[in-house]
Design an enzyme around this catalytic site. Structure first.
Site, mmCIF file in Angstrom:
data_model
loop_
_atom_site.group_PDB
_atom_site.id
_atom_site.type_symbol
_atom_site.label_atom_id
_atom_site.label_comp_id
_atom_site.label_asym_id
_atom_site.label_seq_id
_atom_site.Cartn_x
_atom_site.Cartn_y
_atom_site.Cartn_z
ATOM 1 N N ARG A 56 48.157 46.287 48.403
ATOM 2 C CA ARG A 56 48.770 46.405 47.060
ATOM 3 C C ARG A 56 50.176 46.998 47.151
ATOM 4 O O ARG A 56 51.061 46.637 46.390
ATOM 5 C CB ARG A 56 47.909 47.257 46.139
ATOM 6 C CG ARG A 56 46.515 46.743 45.915
ATOM 7 C CD ARG A 56 46.487 45.498 45.089
ATOM 8 N NE ARG A 56 45.115 45.175 44.762
ATOM 9 C CZ ARG A 56 44.627 43.961 44.752
ATOM 10 N NH1 ARG A 56 45.393 42.938 45.029
ATOM 11 N NH2 ARG A 56 43.374 43.745 44.448
ATOM 12 N N LYS A 92 46.939 46.862 40.767
ATOM 13 C CA LYS A 92 45.677 46.207 40.438
ATOM 14 C C LYS A 92 44.505 46.910 41.108
ATOM 15 O O LYS A 92 44.509 47.155 42.309
ATOM 16 C CB LYS A 92 45.737 44.746 40.878
ATOM 17 C CG LYS A 92 44.492 43.956 40.546
ATOM 18 C CD LYS A 92 44.631 42.525 41.004
ATOM 19 C CE LYS A 92 43.350 41.752 40.762
ATOM 20 N NZ LYS A 92 43.433 40.392 41.284
#
Length: 145
Positions: A56, A92
């Site tokens: 991420r 996320k």
């Protein structure tokens, strides 16, 4: 044959700034599991939340930058690196996270002062027990830490 003028090679900064290559690097620190999986085509895999968060960090990074999580920034040698605070970003599966860009080495350090020491942790299960003999394999077949 026609030979044109020889052009000066571009530096990596020029290549990135002109958008010719978009390199993004994400770093995160923490616990993970690793091991060889597969029978016909064995491969070495790293699994866990630490690996997912590093992914991420890369996917939310700006081109030409190295983005680090708060846990990585805290573990890097104090005074050795320069950082640019990025603030909180939406990640996320994690929510809002504080991140920084690693921008380079701190000024005034000689090469002999740029030594990095890697700390090896102990193998612990979730109960904090340092004895790894009672660990059970996961669904990926990874049982080492």
């Amino acid at each position: 044959t026609c030979v044109g003028p020889i052009k000066k090679p571009l530096s990596m900064d020029e290549v990135v700034s002109k958008g010719m290559i978009n390199v993004r690097i994400g770093l995160n620190s923490g616990r993970l599991r690793a091991g060889v999986v597969g029978l016909e085509c064995p491969r070495y895999k790293l699994v866990g939340d630490t690996v997912n968060t590093a992914s991420r960090m890369e996917s939310t990074c700006l081109p030409g930058k190295v983005q680090v999580s708060k846990s990585t920034r805290e573990r890097l040698a104090s005074g050795m690196f320069l950082f640019e605070d990025r603030g909180k970003i939406a990640v996320k599966g994690k929510g809002m996270m504080s991140t920084s860009f690693l921008t380079g080495y701190a000024d005034g350090l000689g090469m002999h002062e740029r030594e990095v020491y890697i700390e090896h942790g102990t193998c612990e299960d979730d109960d904090g027990d340092e004895d790894a003999s009672n660990m059970t394999p996961t669904d990926t077949g990874v049982s080492s830490c």
